[in-house]
Write a protein that holds these residues in place. Structure first.
Motif, PDB file in Angstrom:
ATOM      1  N   UNK A   1      73.273 -35.876  11.646  1.00  0.00           N
ATOM      2  CA  UNK A   1      72.365 -34.800  12.273  1.00  0.00           C
ATOM      3  C   UNK A   1      72.424 -35.731  13.053  1.00  0.00           C
ATOM      4  N   UNK A   2      71.962 -35.228  13.882  1.00  0.00           N
ATOM      5  CA  UNK A   2      71.422 -35.121  15.503  1.00  0.00           C
ATOM      6  C   UNK A   2      70.649 -33.991  16.183  1.00  0.00           C
ATOM      7  N   UNK A   3      69.739 -35.091  17.544  1.00  0.00           N
ATOM      8  CA  UNK A   3      69.240 -34.415  18.346  1.00  0.00           C
ATOM      9  C   UNK A   3      69.569 -33.746  19.818  1.00  0.00           C
ATOM     10  N   UNK A   4      69.151 -32.949  20.103  1.00  0.00           N
ATOM     11  CA  UNK A   4      70.344 -32.828  21.465  1.00  0.00           C
ATOM     12  C   UNK A   4      68.673 -31.540  21.905  1.00  0.00           C
ATOM     13  N   UNK A   5      67.598 -32.709  23.485  1.00  0.00           N
ATOM     14  CA  UNK A   5      67.028 -32.212  24.138  1.00  0.00           C
ATOM     15  C   UNK A   5      67.857 -32.010  25.039  1.00  0.00           C
ATOM     16  N   UNK A   6      66.519 -31.354  25.756  1.00  0.00           N
ATOM     17  CA  UNK A   6      66.429 -31.181  28.146  1.00  0.00           C
ATOM     18  C   UNK A   6      65.330 -31.558  28.086  1.00  0.00           C
ATOM     19  N   UNK A   7      65.518 -32.338  29.490  1.00  0.00           N
ATOM     20  CA  UNK A   7      64.231 -32.718  30.250  1.00  0.00           C
ATOM     21  C   UNK A   7      63.993 -31.217  30.914  1.00  0.00           C
ATOM     22  N   UNK A   8      63.060 -31.376  30.757  1.00  0.00           N
ATOM     23  CA  UNK A   8      62.368 -29.732  31.067  1.00  0.00           C
ATOM     24  C   UNK A   8      61.113 -29.758  32.350  1.00  0.00           C
TER      25      UNK A   8
ATOM     26  N   UNK B   1      70.365 -35.453  26.506  1.00  0.00           N
ATOM     27  CA  UNK B   1      69.729 -36.443  25.498  1.00  0.00           C
ATOM     28  C   UNK B   1      70.395 -35.831  24.507  1.00  0.00           C
ATOM     29  N   UNK B   2      71.312 -37.060  23.775  1.00  0.00           N
ATOM     30  CA  UNK B   2      72.324 -36.657  22.810  1.00  0.00           C
ATOM     31  C   UNK B   2      71.288 -38.298  21.670  1.00  0.00           C
ATOM     32  N   UNK B   3      71.174 -37.758  20.224  1.00  0.00           N
ATOM     33  CA  UNK B   3      71.010 -39.416  19.423  1.00  0.00           C
ATOM     34  C   UNK B   3      71.763 -38.753  18.486  1.00  0.00           C
ATOM     35  N   UNK B   4      72.375 -39.347  17.819  1.00  0.00           N
ATOM     36  CA  UNK B   4      72.909 -38.934  16.592  1.00  0.00           C
ATOM     37  C   UNK B   4      72.190 -40.810  15.618  1.00  0.00           C
ATOM     38  N   UNK B   5      73.292 -39.945  14.633  1.00  0.00           N
ATOM     39  CA  UNK B   5      72.733 -41.273  13.131  1.00  0.00           C
ATOM     40  C   UNK B   5      71.992 -40.397  12.774  1.00  0.00           C
ATOM     41  N   UNK B   6      71.034 -39.433  12.245  1.00  0.00           N
ATOM     42  CA  UNK B   6      70.105 -38.886  11.762  1.00  0.00           C
ATOM     43  C   UNK B   6      70.407 -38.462  10.443  1.00  0.00           C
TER      44      UNK B   6
ATOM     45  N   UNK C   1      67.177 -36.787  34.365  1.00  0.00           N
ATOM     46  CA  UNK C   1      66.754 -36.128  35.279  1.00  0.00           C
ATOM     47  C   UNK C   1      66.009 -35.095  34.422  1.00  0.00           C
ATOM     48  N   UNK C   2      65.523 -33.952  35.842  1.00  0.00           N
ATOM     49  CA  UNK C   2      64.997 -33.480  35.303  1.00  0.00           C
ATOM     50  C   UNK C   2      66.206 -32.250  34.785  1.00  0.00           C
ATOM     51  N   UNK C   3      66.351 -30.601  33.828  1.00  0.00           N
ATOM     52  CA  UNK C   3      67.421 -30.626  33.229  1.00  0.00           C
ATOM     53  C   UNK C   3      68.878 -31.478  32.918  1.00  0.00           C
ATOM     54  N   UNK C   4      68.414 -32.966  32.185  1.00  0.00           N
ATOM     55  CA  UNK C   4      68.875 -33.979  31.768  1.00  0.00           C
ATOM     56  C   UNK C   4      68.952 -33.417  30.261  1.00  0.00           C
TER      57      UNK C   4
ATOM     58  N   UNK D   1      62.582 -38.819  15.311  1.00  0.00           N
ATOM     59  CA  UNK D   1      62.417 -37.064  15.401  1.00  0.00           C
ATOM     60  C   UNK D   1      61.233 -37.158  15.744  1.00  0.00           C
ATOM     61  N   UNK D   2      59.666 -38.051  15.768  1.00  0.00           N
ATOM     62  CA  UNK D   2      58.678 -37.720  16.519  1.00  0.00           C
ATOM     63  C   UNK D   2      58.959 -37.173  17.386  1.00  0.00           C
ATOM     64  N   UNK D   3      58.841 -37.958  18.649  1.00  0.00           N
ATOM     65  CA  UNK D   3      59.347 -39.187  19.371  1.00  0.00           C
ATOM     66  C   UNK D   3      59.748 -37.127  19.979  1.00  0.00           C
ATOM     67  N   UNK D   4      61.139 -37.472  19.982  1.00  0.00           N
ATOM     68  CA  UNK D   4      61.681 -36.177  20.630  1.00  0.00           C
ATOM     69  C   UNK D   4      62.210 -35.078  20.055  1.00  0.00           C
ATOM     70  N   UNK D   5      61.332 -34.741  19.134  1.00  0.00           N
ATOM     71  CA  UNK D   5      60.980 -33.364  18.682  1.00  0.00           C
ATOM     72  C   UNK D   5      59.743 -32.627  18.320  1.00  0.00           C
ATOM     73  N   UNK D   6      59.112 -33.550  19.469  1.00  0.00           N
ATOM     74  CA  UNK D   6      57.495 -33.120  19.677  1.00  0.00           C
ATOM     75  C   UNK D   6      57.229 -33.881  20.954  1.00  0.00           C
ATOM     76  N   UNK D   7      58.223 -34.071  21.957  1.00  0.00           N
ATOM     77  CA  UNK D   7      57.927 -34.829  23.128  1.00  0.00           C
ATOM     78  C   UNK D   7      57.603 -33.443  23.929  1.00  0.00           C
ATOM     79  N   UNK D   8      56.722 -32.787  24.939  1.00  0.00           N
ATOM     80  CA  UNK D   8      56.320 -31.947  25.883  1.00  0.00           C
ATOM     81  C   UNK D   8      57.909 -32.313  26.878  1.00  0.00           C
ATOM     82  N   UNK D   9      58.014 -33.363  26.814  1.00  0.00           N
ATOM     83  CA  UNK D   9      58.993 -32.868  28.479  1.00  0.00           C
ATOM     84  C   UNK D   9      60.168 -33.004  27.776  1.00  0.00           C
ATOM     85  N   UNK D  10      60.508 -32.796  26.704  1.00  0.00           N
ATOM     86  CA  UNK D  10      61.956 -31.781  26.140  1.00  0.00           C
ATOM     87  C   UNK D  10      61.971 -31.174  25.363  1.00  0.00           C
TER      88      UNK D  10
END
Length: 162
Positions: free
Chosen positions: A155-162, A117-122, A112-115, A134-143
């Motif tokens: 490491x893990x990625x924490x992303x928020x849907x903007x 995402x946590x992706x671990x095991x990096x 959802x907007x403001x949702x 990393x390319x998908x989540x760190x460069x996606x303009x929706x996040x």
């Protein structure tokens, strides 16, 4: 790395905090495994929150059903791609499962907007370029996303849907 096992304690604490930060939230977990991440999410659930967790492996699913019996978690034995898109959007998605072609984009559509995402095991210290997650989540303009070091091995990625 957990090699398909349980979440690290640091990741579990993060999941508890993020679940608590989404009062009444709709939460999904991709890759139940042995239910440790699920238990951490449950610890942060607030009134009105829902949690669905999906595990494709039948043996892990059976184990998770046993250890999570009596909890508010709905546990599904399925491929998440087949069951979660029709159930979204979600306020928090813990993406603890493996990745395949097309799943990285699909998981973003579950948010959802403001949702969150946590992706671990990096593996820490890898460049963004050439790493599909990393390319998908760190460069996606929706996040809006950041990579965090959880331990010397993960490491893990924490992303928020903007």
């Amino acid at each position: 790395m957990t090699a398909g096992g349980s979440s690290l304690p640091e990741v579990q604490r993060l999941l508890t905090a993020l679940a608590a930060a989404k009062p009444g939230g709709r939460i999904a977990e991709i890759g139940t495994a042995f239910g440790e991440g699920t238990k951490a999410i449950i610890a942060g659930l607030t009134a009105g929150s829902t949690l669905v967790t999906v595990e494709p492996d039948p043996d892990r699913y059976d184990f998770a059903c046993e250890v999570l019996a009596g909890t508010p978690a709905e546990i599904l034995n399925a491929r998440w791609e087949d069951v979660l898109p029709d159930r979204g959007p979600f306020d928090l998605v813990f993406f603890d499962g493996g990745t395949r072609d097309g799943t990285l984009d699909l998981v973003v559509t579950l948010l959802a907007p403001g949702g969150i995402l946590v992706k671990d095991d990096l593996v820490p210290g890898r460049p963004i370029s050439g790493d599909p997650v990393r390319e998908a989540f760190l460069t996606d303009t929706r996040l809006a996303a950041v990579e965090l070091l959880v331990s010397s091995e993960m490491a893990l990625i924490v992303a928020v849907r903007v």
